[in-house]
Scaffold this active site. Structure first.
Site, PDB file in Angstrom:
ATOM      1  N   ASN A  95      -0.177  20.987 -20.725  1.00 49.19           N
ATOM      2  CA  ASN A  95      -0.495  20.309 -21.983  1.00 49.19           C
ATOM      3  C   ASN A  95      -0.386  21.221 -23.200  1.00 49.19           C
ATOM      4  OD1 ASN A  95      -0.946  17.683 -21.074  1.00 49.19           O
ATOM      5  ND2 ASN A  95      -2.929  18.291 -20.250  1.00 49.19           N
ATOM      6  N   LYS A 102       2.994  11.859 -10.668  1.00 47.91           N
ATOM      7  CA  LYS A 102       2.154  10.957 -11.471  1.00 47.91           C
ATOM      8  C   LYS A 102       2.944   9.681 -11.745  1.00 47.91           C
ATOM      9  CE  LYS A 102      -0.851  13.996 -14.163  1.00 47.91           C
ATOM     10  NZ  LYS A 102      -1.170  14.482 -15.518  1.00 47.91           N
ATOM     11  N   GLU A 117       9.928  20.109 -24.054  1.00 42.91           N
ATOM     12  CA  GLU A 117       9.208  20.446 -22.818  1.00 42.91           C
ATOM     13  C   GLU A 117       9.810  21.698 -22.169  1.00 42.91           C
ATOM     14  OE1 GLU A 117       6.487  18.841 -22.053  1.00 42.91           O
ATOM     15  OE2 GLU A 117       6.665  16.855 -22.970  1.00 42.91           O
ATOM     16  N   ARG A 174      -3.153  22.627 -13.723  1.00 43.12           N
ATOM     17  CA  ARG A 174      -2.137  21.685 -14.203  1.00 43.12           C
ATOM     18  C   ARG A 174      -2.285  21.414 -15.701  1.00 43.12           C
ATOM     19  NH1 ARG A 174       0.477  16.648 -10.709  1.00 43.12           N
ATOM     20  NH2 ARG A 174       1.826  15.894 -12.362  1.00 43.12           N
ATOM     21  N   HIS A 206      -0.338  14.715 -28.910  1.00 42.79           N
ATOM     22  CA  HIS A 206      -0.861  13.373 -28.602  1.00 42.79           C
ATOM     23  C   HIS A 206      -1.480  12.738 -29.843  1.00 42.79           C
ATOM     24  CE1 HIS A 206      -1.175  14.333 -24.033  1.00 42.79           C
ATOM     25  NE2 HIS A 206      -0.055  13.705 -24.305  1.00 42.79           N
ATOM     26  N   GLU A 260      -4.618  17.694 -10.970  1.00 44.41           N
ATOM     27  CA  GLU A 260      -5.054  18.119 -12.307  1.00 44.41           C
ATOM     28  C   GLU A 260      -6.555  18.327 -12.399  1.00 44.41           C
ATOM     29  OE1 GLU A 260      -3.053  16.196 -15.552  1.00 44.41           O
ATOM     30  OE2 GLU A 260      -4.194  17.290 -17.047  1.00 44.41           O
ATOM     31  N   HIS A 296       7.909  11.578 -28.122  1.00 44.11           N
ATOM     32  CA  HIS A 296       6.915  12.467 -27.513  1.00 44.11           C
ATOM     33  C   HIS A 296       7.263  13.949 -27.741  1.00 44.11           C
ATOM     34  CE1 HIS A 296       4.016  13.987 -24.640  1.00 44.11           C
ATOM     35  NE2 HIS A 296       4.988  14.621 -24.011  1.00 44.11           N
ATOM     36  N   LYS A 345       7.180  23.740 -12.866  1.00 44.49           N
ATOM     37  CA  LYS A 345       6.275  22.597 -12.721  1.00 44.49           C
ATOM     38  C   LYS A 345       5.897  22.412 -11.254  1.00 44.49           C
ATOM     39  CE  LYS A 345       4.896  18.010 -13.934  1.00 44.49           C
ATOM     40  NZ  LYS A 345       5.057  16.779 -14.685  1.00 44.49           N
ATOM     41  N   ARG A 349       0.810  -1.236   0.000  1.00 43.00           N
ATOM     42  CA  ARG A 349       0.000   0.000   0.000  1.00 43.00           C
ATOM     43  C   ARG A 349       0.836   1.275   0.000  1.00 43.00           C
ATOM     44  NH1 ARG A 349      -2.745  -2.879   3.909  1.00 43.00           N
ATOM     45  NH2 ARG A 349      -4.530  -4.006   3.067  1.00 43.00           N
ATOM     46  N   HIS A 398       0.196  19.759 -26.570  1.00 44.45           N
ATOM     47  CA  HIS A 398      -0.034  18.317 -26.429  1.00 44.45           C
ATOM     48  C   HIS A 398      -1.318  17.832 -27.097  1.00 44.45           C
ATOM     49  CE1 HIS A 398       3.352  18.593 -23.762  1.00 44.45           C
ATOM     50  NE2 HIS A 398       3.281  17.331 -23.393  1.00 44.45           N
TER      51      HIS A 398
HETATM   52  N1  NAD Z   1       4.820  11.009 -14.730  1.00 43.15           N
HETATM   53  C1  NAD Z   1       4.745  12.066 -15.501  1.00 43.15           C
HETATM   54  O1  NAD Z   1       4.320  13.134 -15.095  1.00 43.15           O
HETATM   55  C2  NAD Z   1       5.229  11.946 -16.912  1.00 43.15           C
HETATM   56  C3  NAD Z   1       5.426  13.101 -17.673  1.00 43.15           C
HETATM   57  C4  NAD Z   1       5.942  12.981 -18.941  1.00 43.15           C
HETATM   58  C5  NAD Z   1       6.265  11.728 -19.443  1.00 43.15           C
HETATM   59  N2  NAD Z   1       6.064  10.618 -18.677  1.00 43.15           N
HETATM   60  C6  NAD Z   1       6.433   9.289 -19.175  1.00 43.15           C
HETATM   61  O2  NAD Z   1       7.849   9.256 -19.351  1.00 43.15           O
HETATM   62  C7  NAD Z   1       8.160   8.286 -20.335  1.00 43.15           C
HETATM   63  C8  NAD Z   1       9.157   8.860 -21.301  1.00 43.15           C
HETATM   64  O3  NAD Z   1      10.322   9.224 -20.598  1.00 43.15           O
HETATM   65  P1  NAD Z   1      11.733   9.310 -21.317  1.00 43.15           P
HETATM   66  O4  NAD Z   1      11.615  10.149 -22.509  1.00 43.15           O
HETATM   67  O5  NAD Z   1      12.709   9.682 -20.266  1.00 43.15           O
HETATM   68  O6  NAD Z   1      11.936   7.828 -21.885  1.00 43.15           O
HETATM   69  P2  NAD Z   1      12.735   6.561 -21.360  1.00 43.15           P
HETATM   70  O7  NAD Z   1      12.717   6.446 -19.903  1.00 43.15           O
HETATM   71  O8  NAD Z   1      12.222   5.415 -22.133  1.00 43.15           O
HETATM   72  O9  NAD Z   1      14.243   6.888 -21.811  1.00 43.15           O
HETATM   73  C9  NAD Z   1      14.539   7.044 -23.166  1.00 43.15           C
HETATM   74  C10 NAD Z   1      15.749   6.163 -23.578  1.00 43.15           C
HETATM   75  O10 NAD Z   1      16.940   6.758 -23.068  1.00 43.15           O
HETATM   76  C11 NAD Z   1      17.693   5.798 -22.339  1.00 43.15           C
HETATM   77  N3  NAD Z   1      18.414   6.555 -21.308  1.00 43.15           N
HETATM   78  C12 NAD Z   1      17.892   7.111 -20.197  1.00 43.15           C
HETATM   79  N4  NAD Z   1      18.818   7.836 -19.565  1.00 43.15           N
HETATM   80  C13 NAD Z   1      19.961   7.733 -20.284  1.00 43.15           C
HETATM   81  C14 NAD Z   1      21.268   8.276 -20.139  1.00 43.15           C
HETATM   82  N5  NAD Z   1      21.562   9.131 -19.161  1.00 43.15           N
HETATM   83  N6  NAD Z   1      22.190   7.939 -21.058  1.00 43.15           N
HETATM   84  C15 NAD Z   1      21.876   7.108 -22.101  1.00 43.15           C
HETATM   85  N7  NAD Z   1      20.660   6.588 -22.297  1.00 43.15           N
HETATM   86  C16 NAD Z   1      19.710   6.906 -21.398  1.00 43.15           C
HETATM   87  C17 NAD Z   1      16.679   4.813 -21.843  1.00 43.15           C
HETATM   88  O11 NAD Z   1      17.264   3.563 -21.569  1.00 43.15           O
HETATM   89  C18 NAD Z   1      15.698   4.759 -23.001  1.00 43.15           C
HETATM   90  O12 NAD Z   1      16.176   3.869 -23.979  1.00 43.15           O
HETATM   91  C19 NAD Z   1       6.852   7.871 -20.966  1.00 43.15           C
HETATM   92  O13 NAD Z   1       6.475   6.621 -20.457  1.00 43.15           O
HETATM   93  C20 NAD Z   1       5.882   8.930 -20.504  1.00 43.15           C
HETATM   94  O14 NAD Z   1       4.554   8.461 -20.416  1.00 43.15           O
HETATM   95  C21 NAD Z   1       5.568  10.721 -17.432  1.00 43.15           C
HETATM   96 ZN    ZN Z   2       4.867  16.164 -22.617  1.00 38.97          ZN
END
Ligand code: NAD
Ligand code: ZN
Length: 358
Positions: free
Chosen positions: A242, A140, A182, A238, A249, A234, A262, A224, A118, A245
């Site tokens: 977007n 999130k 972003e 918040r 999206h 949100e 993205h 943020k 939990r 977006h």
């Molecule tokens: N929680 C939230 O508020 C929120 C907001 C925006 C996005 N997200 C989520 O985040 C995800 C996307 O995140 P992302 O773009 O970081 O993608 P990711 O975590 O998949 O990383 C992208 C790639 O970079 C590699 N990588 C990471 N750090 C590295 C480093 N320092 N050196 C070399 N390679 C590295 C990873 O292994 C991966 O292959 C999505 O799932 C999205 O839905 C969440």
């Molecule tokens: Zn975004």
């Protein structure tokens, strides 16, 4: 050098440390506790050992669990495997889970931390620019279902975030540029000065200048954090996050989440939103051009994928989960650094702006 940004959520407030790898004191709260480091197959070999060493130095006993790199690991199956790893490692309610990686790892590990027993303490060590300025701030967490992205999740704030900018040195160029989309977004929605800095120093930003990045990343986290502190769940403000977006999206969806990152889709979405803002909100046309030029200089796309027509885009935007009553909502700007959310626009105007971009 480092900068600390606080996310102000009363008793759940927490610091984000932006700079280099932190001193052991920053992690002193982990002394004598058990933890699970969750990372992926790319980040683990690069930074796992150092992370483990620091946590052990801080007096924690830790085990590492590695999931395959890539969005497909943000799944119920991987969450199940991680619950198993947490049990095997003997994690109890006093234990913690630490995400070492990009947003994928952050969302997945956060979801496991929020639900295992939990909820146990959660820490984030974001290693992509996107994770540093966006996904690690705000609490999130989520996993994807075969039917769609982020369909199962829960809010669970971390207790510490460590954004070590030196990890960005190994990030592939497209991933880095995607995070910059972003960053530009924060300038347009809340901080005209940030936009000016980016515009004036785009070359240094592209070159990943450490000093400049520290102030830029800290500024984005502050923006943020402010938005999240005012609207954690949100229900209102918040939504300004977007910006770009709604179309972004739709592009991701229509390209089936493959091919386009993205941030790349959001970049095109921001050009659209800026132009639409000029059309219907009095956003200076010259500023819409500046947004577009800056994104280009940051190696981001500014045109929709070839062959994408308005009808398909309109339909994808209507099906988005942020839609209300089948009408797409937009975040639009009247001047740099200021936006409104939930805007409904005349479809003919939206189509005109889109068609002019193709
Ligand atoms: N929680 C939230 O508020 C929120 C907001 C925006 C996005 N997200 C989520 O985040 C995800 C996307 O995140 P992302 O773009 O970081 O993608 P990711 O975590 O998949 O990383 C992208 C790639 O970079 C590699 N990588 C990471 N750090 C590295 C480093 N320092 N050196 C070399 N390679 C590295 C990873 O292994 C991966 O292959 C999505 O799932 C999205 O839905 C969440
Ligand atoms: Zn975004």
């Amino acid at each position: 050098m480092s900068t600390t940004v606080t996310v102000g959520l009363g008793s759940r407030s927490y610091p984000i440390r932006v700079g280099g790898w932190p001193e052991v004191e920053f992690l002193a709260l982990l002394k004598g506790r058990r933890g699970l480091i969750v990372t992926d197959s790319t980040v683990g070999p690069l930074y796992g050992a150092r992370c483990e060493a620091t946590l052990r130095e801080a007096g924690a006993s830790v085990v590492r669990a590695t999931v395959p790199a890539g969005e497909s690991s943000k799944s119920m199956q991987q969450a199940m495997a991680l619950y198993g790893s947490a049990l095997d490692a003997g994690l109890d309610r006093k234990s913690f889970i630490l995400a070492l990686g990009g947003g994928m790892v952050g969302d997945l590990a956060g979801f496991v931390a929020a639900t295992y027993l939990r909820g146990v303490e959660f820490l984030q060590v974001p290693t992509t620019l996107l994770a540093m300025v966006d996904s690690s701030v705000g609490g999130k967490t989520a996993v994807n279902l075969p039917q769609g992205k982020n369909l199962v999740g829960v809010f669970h704030q971390p207790s510490r975030v460590v954004a070590d900018l030196s990890t960005l040195a190994t990030l592939p160029a497209r991933e880095y540029a995607s995070g910059l989309a972003e960053v530009v977004k924060y300038g347009v929605i809340k901080d005209a000065r940030l936009f000016e800095v980016l515009d004036a120093s785009a070359d240094k930003v592209v070159a990943r200048d450490a000093g400049l990045l520290e102030s830029i990343v800290a500024t984005c986290c502050e923006i943020k954090a402010g938005v999240v502190a005012r609207d954690e769940r949100e229900t209102g403000e918040r939504a300004i996050l977007n910006f770009g977006h709604t179309l972004g999206h739709a592009i991701e969806k229509l390209t089936e989440y493959s091919g386009w990152f993205h941030g790349e889709a959001v970049s095109v979405g921001m050009v659209f939103a800026a132009r639409l803002s000029s059309e219907v909100r009095g956003f200076p046309a010259a500023d819409a051009v500046r947004v577009e030029r800056l994104l280009e200089r940051l190696s981001l796309p500014v045109r929709p994928p070839a062959g994408l027509g308005w009808r398909a885009v309109r339909q994808a935007m209507t099906a988005d989960k942020k839609t209300e009553q089948g009408i797409p909502r937009f975040v639009l700007s009247d001047r740099m650094g200021s936006v409104s959310y939930g805007c409904v626009v005349d479809e003919a105007a939206a189509q005109r702006v889109f068609d002019a971009m193709v």
